[in-house]
Design a protein around this motif. Sequence first.
Motif, PDB file in Angstrom:
ATOM      1  N   PRO A 118       9.361  55.547  82.102  1.00 14.11           N
ATOM      2  CA  PRO A 118      10.204  54.639  82.886  1.00 14.11           C
ATOM      3  C   PRO A 118       9.519  54.038  84.110  1.00 14.11           C
ATOM      4  O   PRO A 118      10.027  53.080  84.665  1.00 14.11           O
ATOM      5  CB  PRO A 118      11.379  55.530  83.304  1.00 14.11           C
ATOM      6  N   LEU A 119       8.388  54.563  84.567  1.00 11.17           N
ATOM      7  CA  LEU A 119       7.767  54.071  85.805  1.00 11.17           C
ATOM      8  C   LEU A 119       6.789  52.925  85.600  1.00 11.17           C
ATOM      9  O   LEU A 119       6.133  52.512  86.544  1.00 11.17           O
ATOM     10  CB  LEU A 119       7.047  55.223  86.511  1.00 11.17           C
ATOM     11  N   GLY A 120       6.635  52.416  84.390  1.00 19.30           N
ATOM     12  CA  GLY A 120       5.669  51.354  84.182  1.00 19.30           C
ATOM     13  C   GLY A 120       5.911  50.599  82.894  1.00 19.30           C
ATOM     14  O   GLY A 120       6.863  50.856  82.176  1.00 19.30           O
ATOM     15  N   ALA A 123       2.912  53.463  78.221  1.00 20.98           N
ATOM     16  CA  ALA A 123       2.874  54.916  78.231  1.00 20.98           C
ATOM     17  C   ALA A 123       2.041  55.460  79.392  1.00 20.98           C
ATOM     18  O   ALA A 123       2.390  56.460  80.001  1.00 20.98           O
ATOM     19  CB  ALA A 123       2.306  55.417  76.906  1.00 20.98           C
ATOM     20  N   ARG A 124       0.952  54.795  79.713  1.00 23.65           N
ATOM     21  CA  ARG A 124       0.040  55.289  80.753  1.00 23.65           C
ATOM     22  C   ARG A 124       0.074  54.447  82.026  1.00 23.65           C
ATOM     23  O   ARG A 124      -0.131  54.943  83.121  1.00 23.65           O
ATOM     24  CB  ARG A 124      -1.394  55.311  80.213  1.00 23.65           C
ATOM     25  N   ALA A 125       0.275  53.148  81.879  1.00 28.98           N
ATOM     26  CA  ALA A 125       0.222  52.245  83.032  1.00 28.98           C
ATOM     27  C   ALA A 125       1.402  52.484  83.963  1.00 28.98           C
ATOM     28  O   ALA A 125       2.514  52.766  83.520  1.00 28.98           O
ATOM     29  CB  ALA A 125       0.220  50.800  82.560  1.00 28.98           C
ATOM     30  N   LYS A 126       1.134  52.387  85.246  1.00 32.66           N
ATOM     31  CA  LYS A 126       2.179  52.545  86.259  1.00 32.66           C
ATOM     32  C   LYS A 126       2.288  51.263  87.074  1.00 32.66           C
ATOM     33  O   LYS A 126       1.354  50.464  87.105  1.00 32.66           O
ATOM     34  CB  LYS A 126       1.846  53.720  87.211  1.00 32.66           C
ATOM     35  N   LYS A 127       3.422  51.094  87.774  1.00 32.70           N
ATOM     36  CA  LYS A 127       3.572  49.931  88.644  1.00 32.70           C
ATOM     37  C   LYS A 127       2.568  49.997  89.777  1.00 32.70           C
ATOM     38  O   LYS A 127       2.358  51.063  90.363  1.00 32.70           O
ATOM     39  CB  LYS A 127       4.992  49.886  89.211  1.00 32.70           C
ATOM     40  N   GLN A 128       1.957  48.859  90.097  1.00 36.43           N
ATOM     41  CA  GLN A 128       0.955  48.830  91.140  1.00 36.43           C
ATOM     42  C   GLN A 128       1.616  48.686  92.505  1.00 36.43           C
ATOM     43  O   GLN A 128       2.664  48.076  92.661  1.00 36.43           O
ATOM     44  CB  GLN A 128      -0.012  47.673  90.908  1.00 36.43           C
ATOM     45  N   LYS A 129       0.920  49.262  93.517  1.00 33.07           N
ATOM     46  CA  LYS A 129       1.392  49.136  94.887  1.00 33.07           C
ATOM     47  C   LYS A 129       0.489  48.135  95.598  1.00 33.07           C
ATOM     48  O   LYS A 129      -0.724  48.204  95.487  1.00 33.07           O
ATOM     49  CB  LYS A 129       1.320  50.482  95.602  1.00 33.07           C
ATOM     50  N   SER A 130       1.074  47.222  96.374  1.00 29.04           N
ATOM     51  CA  SER A 130       0.274  46.175  96.998  1.00 29.04           C
ATOM     52  C   SER A 130       0.169  46.347  98.501  1.00 29.04           C
ATOM     53  O   SER A 130      -0.356  45.492  99.188  1.00 29.04           O
ATOM     54  CB  SER A 130       0.889  44.821  96.693  1.00 29.04           C
ATOM     55  N   TYR A 131       0.678  47.448  99.092  1.00 25.77           N
ATOM     56  CA  TYR A 131       0.737  47.544 100.558  1.00 25.77           C
ATOM     57  C   TYR A 131      -0.363  48.411 101.137  1.00 25.77           C
ATOM     58  O   TYR A 131      -0.273  48.803 102.283  1.00 25.77           O
ATOM     59  CB  TYR A 131       2.103  48.066 100.984  1.00 25.77           C
TER      60      TYR A 131
END
Length: 132
Positions: A118-120, A123-131
């Motif tokens: 659920p976080l991306g 299966a392996r990719a996650k949402k990126q953080k831009s801060y």
Amino acid sequence: MECVNTSGKRKTAIARAVVKEGTGKVTVNKVPIALYMPELARLKIQEPLGLAGDKANKVDIAVAVNGGGVMGQAAAVRTAIARGLCEFFNDKELESAYRAYDRGLIINDDRIKLPKNPLGPGARAKKQKSYR
């Protein structure tokens, strides 16, 4: 006249082979193996026939395959052919030769796609953080 039915799987491709006495004809989805494309898939399919030697010339093999992609289908077809030859001739030496060459000739590949988390996006990719 003896007839043997076998199957092989790879990812979502399923191949069903019928092995019976004959003159060495091999067809995949009613296409002769000599005309099967692409060439890399054809060479992969012909591996169990080359290892069997003269025994492959004594049988006709008809394979029906569906699902998956081109190379997944080729791997499923070669598993079905190898199993069919071993079962038709009831030959343990041939089976051990196949296992020594490549275990995948006799055993289905049980690897499957990982489920999506659920976080991306996958299966392996996650949402990126831009801060940062």
